[in-house]
Design an enzyme around this catalytic site. Structure first.
Site, PDB file in Angstrom:
ATOM      1  N   HIS A 289       0.839  -1.215   0.000  1.00 14.36           N
ATOM      2  CA  HIS A 289       0.000   0.000   0.000  1.00 14.36           C
ATOM      3  C   HIS A 289       0.861   1.248   0.000  1.00 14.36           C
ATOM      4  O   HIS A 289       2.058   1.198   0.282  1.00 14.36           O
ATOM      5  CB  HIS A 289      -0.958   0.020   1.210  1.00 14.36           C
ATOM      6  CG  HIS A 289      -0.287   0.076   2.545  1.00 14.36           C
ATOM      7  ND1 HIS A 289      -0.042  -1.040   3.319  1.00 14.36           N
ATOM      8  CD2 HIS A 289       0.198   1.122   3.270  1.00 14.36           C
ATOM      9  CE1 HIS A 289       0.553  -0.689   4.447  1.00 14.36           C
ATOM     10  NE2 HIS A 289       0.715   0.623   4.443  1.00 14.36           N
TER      11      HIS A 289
ATOM     12  N   GLU B  63       7.559   1.112   5.120  1.00 12.91           N
ATOM     13  CA  GLU B  63       7.094   0.040   5.997  1.00 12.91           C
ATOM     14  C   GLU B  63       7.333  -1.295   5.295  1.00 12.91           C
ATOM     15  O   GLU B  63       7.239  -1.388   4.065  1.00 12.91           O
ATOM     16  CB  GLU B  63       5.588   0.221   6.267  1.00 12.91           C
ATOM     17  CG  GLU B  63       4.986  -0.841   7.181  1.00 12.91           C
ATOM     18  CD  GLU B  63       3.466  -0.694   7.366  1.00 12.91           C
ATOM     19  OE1 GLU B  63       2.886   0.294   6.865  1.00 12.91           O
ATOM     20  OE2 GLU B  63       2.877  -1.594   8.001  1.00 12.91           O
TER      21      GLU B  63
END
Lengths: 142, 142
Positions: free
Chosen positions: B15, B136
């Site tokens: 994402h 991340e």
């Protein structure tokens, strides 16, 4: 309200763009961290930038570096001197129809629809109409 | 230098995350503009945020809104009051092995590896080691 509006793009993202003061160190970090292929930096004189791609399997990261202080990207970096994510880009199969949907929705493009450095038709949506996150729409057959 | 380093993640992005002052108007814009499915906002108390997803075919956009002024996301929004892209997230099949590769590469995680709100193992890389763009890494079987 939503159902009266026309969709502007497919639900596929072509790339996310990250503005950086210097492309090479980022490319070095990303080629170390991931298995992604790299398209090396290329000067795009008419936009006043250098640009490189990191090809992930499902999306590209576009790295953009200003060539000079007049580039809009240079202005963005004044506010984010270390670099920051700059925009994301969604795909349409028909950029003209998309630009018409933008108008029909009483939204605005940022400047006039144009042609990207690979010859593809593209435009940016006005950030005021997209909660201030810059969104590019690019014509692509995929 | 590159060849001595260990890869940290696969070349798949899970994402991109966008921090916004208020999720709902962005969801309305994006559901108008695209054909993407929406996961409605959910409070993640331990992170001090609300979070929603916009599901594109090839990637998700994660919208994050701070619940209070102590949230790190609130600090990010102080610098970007209208909202801005916050991080991107790459996939690994083994978060522990990835975190070990980070150390072996003499890079750092931002805080300790933890568990995301869906139970998945995840960590952030230290932005100083990634040209200041927050990355991340999340464990996923895909």
């Amino acid at each position: 309200m939503g159902e009266k509006l026309k969709k502007i793009a497919k639900n596929i993202l072509d790339h996310i763009a990250i503005a950086v003061p210097e492309i090479e160190p980022v490319l070095e970090h990303y080629s170390n961290m991931f298995d992604a292929e790299i398209t090396p930096p290329k000067v795009i004189l008419e936009q006043g930038i250098r640009m490189a791609y990191v090809h992930f399997e499902n999306i590209k990261i576009e790295l953009i570096e200003p060539l000079n202080k007049k580039s809009p990207v240079a202005k963005f970096l004044e506010r984010n001197p270390k670099g920051a994510m700059h925009h994301f880009c969604a795909v349409t199969t028909d950029a003209e129809a998309s630009a018409k949907s933008v108008k029909d929705n009483e939204m605005r493009t940022l400047g006039e629809p144009g042609v990207g450095h690979h010859g593809q038709k593209m435009f940016f949506l006005h950030p005021s109409d997209t909660s201030n996150i810059l969104v590019e729409i690019v014509e692509s057959k995929k």
